[in-house]
Design a protein around this motif. Structure first.
Motif, PDB file in Angstrom:
ATOM      1  N   SER A   2      -3.635  -2.187  -4.495  1.00  0.00           N
ATOM      2  CA  SER A   2      -4.915  -2.682  -5.004  1.00  0.00           C
ATOM      3  C   SER A   2      -4.663  -3.566  -6.228  1.00  0.00           C
ATOM      4  CB  SER A   2      -5.795  -1.509  -5.400  1.00  0.00           C
ATOM      5  OG  SER A   2      -5.202  -0.858  -6.510  1.00  0.00           O
ATOM      6  N   ARG A   5      -3.356  -1.446  -9.047  1.00  0.00           N
ATOM      7  CA  ARG A   5      -1.924  -1.129  -8.971  1.00  0.00           C
ATOM      8  C   ARG A   5      -1.092  -2.368  -9.291  1.00  0.00           C
ATOM      9  NH1 ARG A   5       2.057   2.032  -7.979  1.00  0.00           N
ATOM     10  NH2 ARG A   5       3.776   1.485  -6.607  1.00  0.00           N
ATOM     11  N   ARG A 100      -8.898 -14.591  -1.688  1.00  0.00           N
ATOM     12  CA  ARG A 100      -9.021 -13.241  -1.122  1.00  0.00           C
ATOM     13  C   ARG A 100      -9.970 -12.348  -1.925  1.00  0.00           C
ATOM     14  NH1 ARG A 100      -4.000 -15.154   0.029  1.00  0.00           N
ATOM     15  NH2 ARG A 100      -3.205 -14.730   2.115  1.00  0.00           N
TER      16      ARG A 100
ATOM     17  N   GLU B  84       4.909  -5.315  -0.618  1.00  0.00           N
ATOM     18  CA  GLU B  84       3.787  -5.174  -1.544  1.00  0.00           C
ATOM     19  C   GLU B  84       2.884  -6.404  -1.527  1.00  0.00           C
ATOM     20  OE1 GLU B  84       5.933  -2.129  -4.745  1.00  0.00           O
ATOM     21  OE2 GLU B  84       6.109  -4.297  -4.992  1.00  0.00           O
ATOM     22  N   ASP B  87       0.909  -6.200   1.645  1.00  0.00           N
ATOM     23  CA  ASP B  87      -0.038  -5.078   1.575  1.00  0.00           C
ATOM     24  C   ASP B  87      -1.197  -5.410   0.627  1.00  0.00           C
ATOM     25  OD1 ASP B  87      -0.878  -2.481   2.330  1.00  0.00           O
ATOM     26  OD2 ASP B  87      -0.264  -1.759   0.365  1.00  0.00           O
ATOM     27  N   LEU B  88      -0.889  -6.137  -0.437  1.00  0.00           N
ATOM     28  CA  LEU B  88      -1.969  -6.585  -1.339  1.00  0.00           C
ATOM     29  C   LEU B  88      -2.920  -7.507  -0.577  1.00  0.00           C
ATOM     30  CD1 LEU B  88      -3.184  -6.805  -4.219  1.00  0.00           C
ATOM     31  CD2 LEU B  88      -1.619  -8.709  -4.633  1.00  0.00           C
ATOM     32  N   ARG B  90      -3.410  -7.566   2.588  1.00  0.00           N
ATOM     33  CA  ARG B  90      -4.150  -6.741   3.552  1.00  0.00           C
ATOM     34  C   ARG B  90      -5.299  -6.022   2.870  1.00  0.00           C
ATOM     35  NH1 ARG B  90      -4.916  -1.709   4.514  1.00  0.00           N
ATOM     36  NH2 ARG B  90      -3.619  -1.157   2.729  1.00  0.00           N
ATOM     37  N   ASN B  91      -4.986  -5.424   1.734  1.00  0.00           N
ATOM     38  CA  ASN B  91      -6.008  -4.655   1.026  1.00  0.00           C
ATOM     39  C   ASN B  91      -7.167  -5.533   0.575  1.00  0.00           C
ATOM     40  OD1 ASN B  91      -7.085  -3.412  -1.693  1.00  0.00           O
ATOM     41  ND2 ASN B  91      -6.215  -1.757  -0.504  1.00  0.00           N
ATOM     42  N   LEU B  92      -6.859  -6.754   0.173  1.00  0.00           N
ATOM     43  CA  LEU B  92      -7.916  -7.629  -0.331  1.00  0.00           C
ATOM     44  C   LEU B  92      -8.708  -8.309   0.788  1.00  0.00           C
ATOM     45  CD1 LEU B  92      -5.996  -9.378  -3.264  1.00  0.00           C
ATOM     46  CD2 LEU B  92      -7.578  -7.451  -3.386  1.00  0.00           C
ATOM     47  N   PRO B  95      -9.053  -4.672   4.556  1.00  0.00           N
ATOM     48  CA  PRO B  95      -8.627  -3.283   4.293  1.00  0.00           C
ATOM     49  C   PRO B  95      -8.672  -2.384   5.520  1.00  0.00           C
ATOM     50  CG  PRO B  95     -10.737  -3.796   3.219  1.00  0.00           C
ATOM     51  CD  PRO B  95     -10.208  -5.070   3.744  1.00  0.00           C
ATOM     52  N   ASP B  96      -9.392  -2.814   6.551  1.00  0.00           N
ATOM     53  CA  ASP B  96      -9.461  -2.000   7.770  1.00  0.00           C
ATOM     54  C   ASP B  96      -8.188  -2.097   8.617  1.00  0.00           C
ATOM     55  OD1 ASP B  96     -11.973  -1.321   6.993  1.00  0.00           O
ATOM     56  OD2 ASP B  96     -12.975  -2.810   8.248  1.00  0.00           O
ATOM     57  N   VAL B  99      -2.044   0.103   7.586  1.00  0.00           N
ATOM     58  CA  VAL B  99      -0.909  -0.232   6.713  1.00  0.00           C
ATOM     59  C   VAL B  99       0.346  -0.532   7.544  1.00  0.00           C
ATOM     60  CG1 VAL B  99       0.557   0.638   4.850  1.00  0.00           C
ATOM     61  CG2 VAL B  99      -1.878   1.176   4.866  1.00  0.00           C
TER      62      VAL B  99
END
Lengths: 248, 292
Positions: A2, A5, A100, B84, B87-88, B90-92, B95-96, B99
């Protein structure tokens, strides 16, 4: 991963926290020590000159700490904050985030909070060290005075980081952001020399810790605290507005 | 679907975009070509919502969160690992998305050996691959790529083109490139920009048709002077060039004459013909013609 983090890792992996904690705790140790032994130090290095100093008070120990961290500690914090809060200093990284993260608030807040929280924690850690050492070497500063002083000092750091955030969003470059932020933070105490403004300016809070230990009343700093909090919110609001309108 | 209507953008007195109207059908691949300073990056920035046009309208049939942009030289925090970074993203952006998909996307991007390596030591090509991985993880509806293969070796370039081809139909892709062969290979539609103006927009066929002259390449087995002479004597032939000993380039005054008579002349001379092919115009020729 996130945004919170991401900022935590920025602070940890770049070792910026070491610099911030290092400078605050260093002066937390050195400040009371120098206040206690200033006579001996001057005698040893003064070439035989005999100088008689009055017996140090707990306020002297805390003042030595406070004066140093309000200069060098603040300088380190401003530089580190500028590195994190000039969000658009590198175009490609800014593109990654701006395409994003739709909300500039969401982008700014983790950066601001992590830097400000690290600064405040370091300041509190340094203050506690200074408190302990002053108590051991000189005399115990009042608990209430120390607690209130740390609170006021922390509010000032929130303000200082928000100044950096504002200039970071406006200037987009780290070095000008550092310089302009420092200029503002240095000018405020000078403006504060005008008696009618002294109690209202954020810079008044920089003297709260040693002032309270020295006998000032907690209420003496309330006006400055409210102005500082209002200024902090205004600067953050302005930062978010600038970021939202700015083109990459 | 992406469309702009008469958008204009100026930086001071210089017009970066001047009355540009584009249309990109949903699920298609649009190639944006033009010399340096033509306005490609400005146009992509406006479509991404990173810049605002001075006038005109932009309509993108996707929410901003489903638009992904890849700059020509992607950069990331050097103290993050490749995993990372993706993944960042993806999260932004999505998020669905599970992982586990992060690792898969990195493998697809050819970074399987560097998944948990910090990106500070990545080459430019690796950063480009990482940028692509961070872009596709969000399963964007609209993908804006600025010179996506410029920094890549031939293998990496091939992978990027394959990726763009795979995205056709699933995402609307617009990419700018100086490598016209890439545009010709993967794009359904081409837009040619010069000094902020859109000189041409349409399919590659539309662009190239009409610019193909009646030029034919003929390969013979061995040299045959009689064939060359007969062709030169033919009234429908404008020019016969002997590119190599057994390789002729014949320019006719029209397609019809060539199509009716070329084979007949060769047959009459009993020529040993290896191949005959019309010479097509390529995008590079047309690009140079339009932008010069």
């Amino acid at each position: 991963m996130s945004l919170w983090r991401l900022e935590w890792l920025r602070m940890m992996r770049t070792k910026r926290w070491v610099a911030i904690f290092g400078v605050f705790t260093f002066f937390g140790i050195i400040g009371p020590l120098s206040a206690r032994y200033i006579g001996e130090i001057v005698e040893r290095f003064g070439g035989g000159v005999q100088v008689t100093f009055p017996e140090p008070t707990p306020a002297d120990g805390i003042m030595q700490y406070s004066a140093n961290v309000q200069q060098l500690g603040l300088l380190v914090l401003v530089m580190i904050a500028a590195g994190a809060l000039t969000i658009e200093s590198r175009y490609e990284m800014a593109v990654f985030l701006r395409t994003r993260v739709m909300s500039t608030t969401r982008l700014l807040i983790p950066r601001y909070v992590v830097v400000a929280a690290t600064g405040i924690l370091a300041y509190v850690a340094g203050s506690l060290l200074a408190w302990y050492e002053t108590a051991v070497l000189i005399g115990t500063p009042g608990t209430g005075a120390m607690a209130a002083g740390m609170l006021y000092g922390s509010v000032y750091l929130l303000f200082a980081v928000s100044v950096v955030a504002f200039f970071g969003s406006t200037l987009k470059n780290v070095l000008p952001t550092v310089i302009l932020s420092l200029v503002v933070l240095v000018i405020l105490p000078i403006v504060g020399l005008i008696p009618s403004l002294t109690d209202w300016l954020p810079s008044h809070l920089t003297g709260a810790l040693d002032g309270l230990v020295g006998g000032a009343a907690i209420g003496d700093f309330l006006k400055a605290m409210f102005v500082t909090l209002a200024g902090t919110f205004a600067l953050l609001y302005g930062t978010i507005g600038v970021l939202a309108r700015r083109e990459l | 679907m992406i469309s702009t209507k008469s958008i204009t953008k100026a930086y001071g007195s210089r017009r970066a975009l001047d009355d540009v109207s584009i249309f990109v059908p949903e699920g298609s691949v649009y190639g944006l070509v033009g010399p340096n300073g033509a306005g490609k990056t400005t146009l992509l920035g406006i479509l991404a919502g990173l810049r605002h046009p001075d006038s005109g309208a932009v309509d993108i049939g996707a929410p901003r969160s489903r638009i992904a942009v890849l700059p020509d030289t992607p950069q990331f925090e050097p103290w993050l690992t490749a995993r990372e970074v993706v993944d960042l993203a993806r999260n932004l952006a999505a998020p669905d998305v599970p992982v586990d998909r992060v690792g898969e996307v990195l493998v697809e991007a050819g970074l399987e050996d560097s998944i948990d390596v910090r990106v500070g030591g990545f080459s430019r090509g690796m950063l480009q691959r990482l940028g692509l991985a961070a872009t596709v993880i969000g399963e964007p509806q609209v993908l804006l790529l600025d010179e996506p293969s410029a920094a890549l070796d031939p293998g990496g370039r091939r992978e990027v083109l394959d990726l763009v081809t795979r995205l056709r139909g699933r995402s609307t892709v617009m990419f700018s490139s100086h490598i016209l062969g890439d545009v010709q290979e993967v794009c359904d539609t081409v837009g040619i920009l010069r000094e902020g103006r859109l000189l041409f927009q349409g399919s590659l066929d539309e662009l190239l048709v009409g610019r193909v002259g009646a030029v034919y390449r003929i390969r013979l087995r061995g040299t045959d002077e009689a064939v060359v002479q007969s062709l030169r004597d033919s009234p429908w032939v404008q020019l016969v060039e002997q590119v190599a000993a057994s390789d002729l380039r014949v320019t006719a005054d029209g397609r019809e004459g060539a199509e009716r008579n070329l084979v007949k002349v060769l047959a009459d001379n009993d020529a040993a013909v290896i191949s005959i092919s019309p010479e097509g115009a390529n995008l590079e020729d047309v690009f140079l013609e339009l932008t010069s």
